[in-house]
Write a protein that holds these residues in place. Sequence first.
Motif, PDB file in Angstrom:
ATOM      1  N   VAL A   1     -31.503  30.001 -16.885  1.00  0.00           N
ATOM      2  CA  VAL A   1     -32.345  28.935 -16.340  1.00  0.00           C
ATOM      3  C   VAL A   1     -33.514  29.535 -15.554  1.00  0.00           C
ATOM      4  O   VAL A   1     -34.658  29.101 -15.682  1.00  0.00           O
ATOM      5  N   CYS A   2     -33.227  30.563 -14.756  1.00  0.00           N
ATOM      6  CA  CYS A   2     -34.250  31.133 -13.889  1.00  0.00           C
ATOM      7  C   CYS A   2     -35.190  32.067 -14.630  1.00  0.00           C
ATOM      8  O   CYS A   2     -36.361  32.186 -14.274  1.00  0.00           O
TER       9      CYS A   2
ATOM     10  N   ASP B   1     -36.290  29.972 -18.621  1.00  0.00           N
ATOM     11  CA  ASP B   1     -36.677  28.563 -18.671  1.00  0.00           C
ATOM     12  C   ASP B   1     -35.715  27.689 -19.461  1.00  0.00           C
ATOM     13  O   ASP B   1     -36.121  26.680 -20.037  1.00  0.00           O
TER      14      ASP B   1
ATOM     15  N   PRO C   1     -32.019  22.946 -17.624  1.00  0.00           N
ATOM     16  CA  PRO C   1     -30.819  22.860 -16.771  1.00  0.00           C
ATOM     17  C   PRO C   1     -29.702  22.034 -17.392  1.00  0.00           C
ATOM     18  O   PRO C   1     -28.529  22.388 -17.278  1.00  0.00           O
TER      19      PRO C   1
ATOM     20  N   THR D   1     -40.118  28.869 -11.705  1.00  0.00           N
ATOM     21  CA  THR D   1     -41.207  28.455 -12.591  1.00  0.00           C
ATOM     22  C   THR D   1     -42.522  28.316 -11.817  1.00  0.00           C
ATOM     23  O   THR D   1     -43.588  28.535 -12.363  1.00  0.00           O
TER      24      THR D   1
ATOM     25  N   TYR E   1     -33.612  24.275  -8.209  1.00  0.00           N
ATOM     26  CA  TYR E   1     -33.479  25.730  -8.053  1.00  0.00           C
ATOM     27  C   TYR E   1     -34.429  26.439  -9.011  1.00  0.00           C
ATOM     28  O   TYR E   1     -35.108  27.399  -8.654  1.00  0.00           O
ATOM     29  N   GLN E   2     -34.476  25.933 -10.248  1.00  0.00           N
ATOM     30  CA  GLN E   2     -35.327  26.538 -11.274  1.00  0.00           C
ATOM     31  C   GLN E   2     -36.798  26.509 -10.858  1.00  0.00           C
ATOM     32  O   GLN E   2     -37.548  27.439 -11.140  1.00  0.00           O
TER      33      GLN E   2
END
Lengths: 321, 366
Positions: free
Chosen positions: B341-342, B345, B348, B188, B183-184
């Motif tokens: 996380v999104c 950074d 996770p 990124t 998902y991240q």
Amino acid sequence: MTTPSASATASPSPPGPGPGSSSAPARRRGHRAAAEARAGLLLSLPFVLLFAVFIAWPVLQSMFMSFTDMRISDIRSPFAVDFVGLDNYIAAFEDPVFRRSAVNTGVFVLIGVPLTITAGLAAALALDRGVTRLRGVFRVGFYTPVVTSIVAVAVVWRFLLRPDNGLVNTVLGWVGIDGPNWLGDERTALLSLIVMAVWRNFGTSMVIFLAGLQAVDQQLHEAAALDGASAWQRFLNVTLPSIRPTMLFVMVTTSIGYLQFFEEPFVMTQGGPLHATISASMYTYNQFGFGNYGVAGAMAYLTFIVIGIVTLAQFRLMREK
Amino acid sequence: MPELLKGFEKDNPDVTVEVTPIPWDSAHDKFTSAIAAGTAPDVAQVGSTWMAEFVSLDALEPTPENIATDDYFPGALESVTVEETVYGVPWYVETRVVFYRKDIAEEVGITEPPTDWEGLFEMARAMQGGPEGEWGIALQPGGDGSWQTVLPLFWSNGGDVVTEAGDEFTFASAENEEALAYYQSYFTEGVSDPAPPEGATEQDFVSGAVPMFISGPWMMAAVESVGGEGFADKYGVFVMPEKETSASFLGGANIGVFQGSQNRDAAWKLIEHLSRPEVQVAWFEQVGDLPALQSAWEDEAVASNEKFEVFHTQLGNAFAPPTIATWEQVAAKLDAQIEQVCKQDLDPAAALESVQSDAQGIGTGA
């Protein structure tokens, strides 16, 4: 708490006249005073009752709650919960999000309150002296945000602050500035809410300042002008001291309002992004929503204590000057 | 709703049904205060994520034997089941699928919808290069409700957030970590906007600025009303891509009977009536909520739209969030970590560890 009928009949015979007042007219006055007192009591009873049931009792109950581990599942048996002392208060201090919300609220108060008071006073001064014909229009214009529903305001402001085609960034674009995503960027979100809150609230202080300004003795102004004082000097030495009580009132009420900062983040950002706009009262509200009544009660009382301290400090400050 | 009750009232002349609509935003607070005060209604529509909380308040009645529960979508049935007891019945369901712009996909040479995680990512990246394409796919970078998109990725990778018995949290696992890292990567790698403007999904989809998003059936009407005539042919939907399986979020509402109801028998009779296929289809035709009964989907009204067929397929692989009383509170913690996380950074694994310890502190409310 006595029932209305009980207290109405509680003093069937009025208290006798005091020693040394045995004359007939005095006794009649005594009768009359007692009757008035009784009538007064009776008339104030509805308020006292409502206050006791809907304000005093819940306040006491929530204070009790803040020292217990009460959760939503205890709702039908509020006295079966466990007493946990100061645990909830400690938990609030240890919660990083609550600490963040306290900092946000502090920033909001420290920037928002002076701005609101300055803007309110500036508008009041301008309206007090300004062009007579348009005065009414401006008064209404400045006051309108105060009485507009926050939800309607939120819709419009969200539109203005949109990153791609919002009015603010469009105007910034004309002068070559690439505007940020005001509400979506954690560096600008709180600032945006402060600007919006100031715009929404300065009308209230303006109205109060206007009333205060109109009570300033014009002779003092004239005398100062004759002595050669400039407009700025007259403002500092005549106007400001004369409106000090008004100033104190506005400071206290505005600070309390900003310490309870809730609606703006609630409708605009839900406390985000990254907790940048969450306020103490909004976080408290969330805890209530999750059913953590004990913790929420403790948070509410922490806010109450801070409000008490800030208000006392302001009274001190204004008296000593 | 009164329309649906006509048949019921004809069969049960001695019963009068009084319908009180409550706005969804305030319904939860209304119910909890009504439960506390002992003034809850006989029958109520209950949000699927509130079930465990109300059960923990001893507010709902278990479903009696004579009401069949075998024809519901499995995920929907799960949402009314708390600790192996069924409370009430599912009423309508919704699930999330991937919406995409067919025309733009064709321009960049994609004719078949992807079926796996890598395929979805590649498609989003390819669409981003398309005409007007600013971003590849709209995903929520954390904040309220982002768990609804992330949880299905956990499930899809064989992970979960609670144990089978529902008594312990299992956020910190290799499967979940891999899913969250996936998902991240959308953020990124610059495929998804980490700070999207609120409420712009429909416009951006129609303009082509963001040609993909993941959402529920209500978005069909929303994008078609913004897109205008003919837009329905310009976009398509497909089921969530697979890792181990294709999993999606299952939401919706259930109907239940409150304990202490004065009209117990009539209340269950009413529920029995409302859970007939023909009544569910009638409700679908009125408001567009998807029927929770599998047999209701055989009706022409539902089966004729191929997009609904995709939702139908997905419903077979859609799961409800854990039915624990504290779920909303735990989910808020997860939302906050997803956001870090999104946008920041955050690793996770660290995020999941943090949710795990927060969740353990909160408990399951059991």
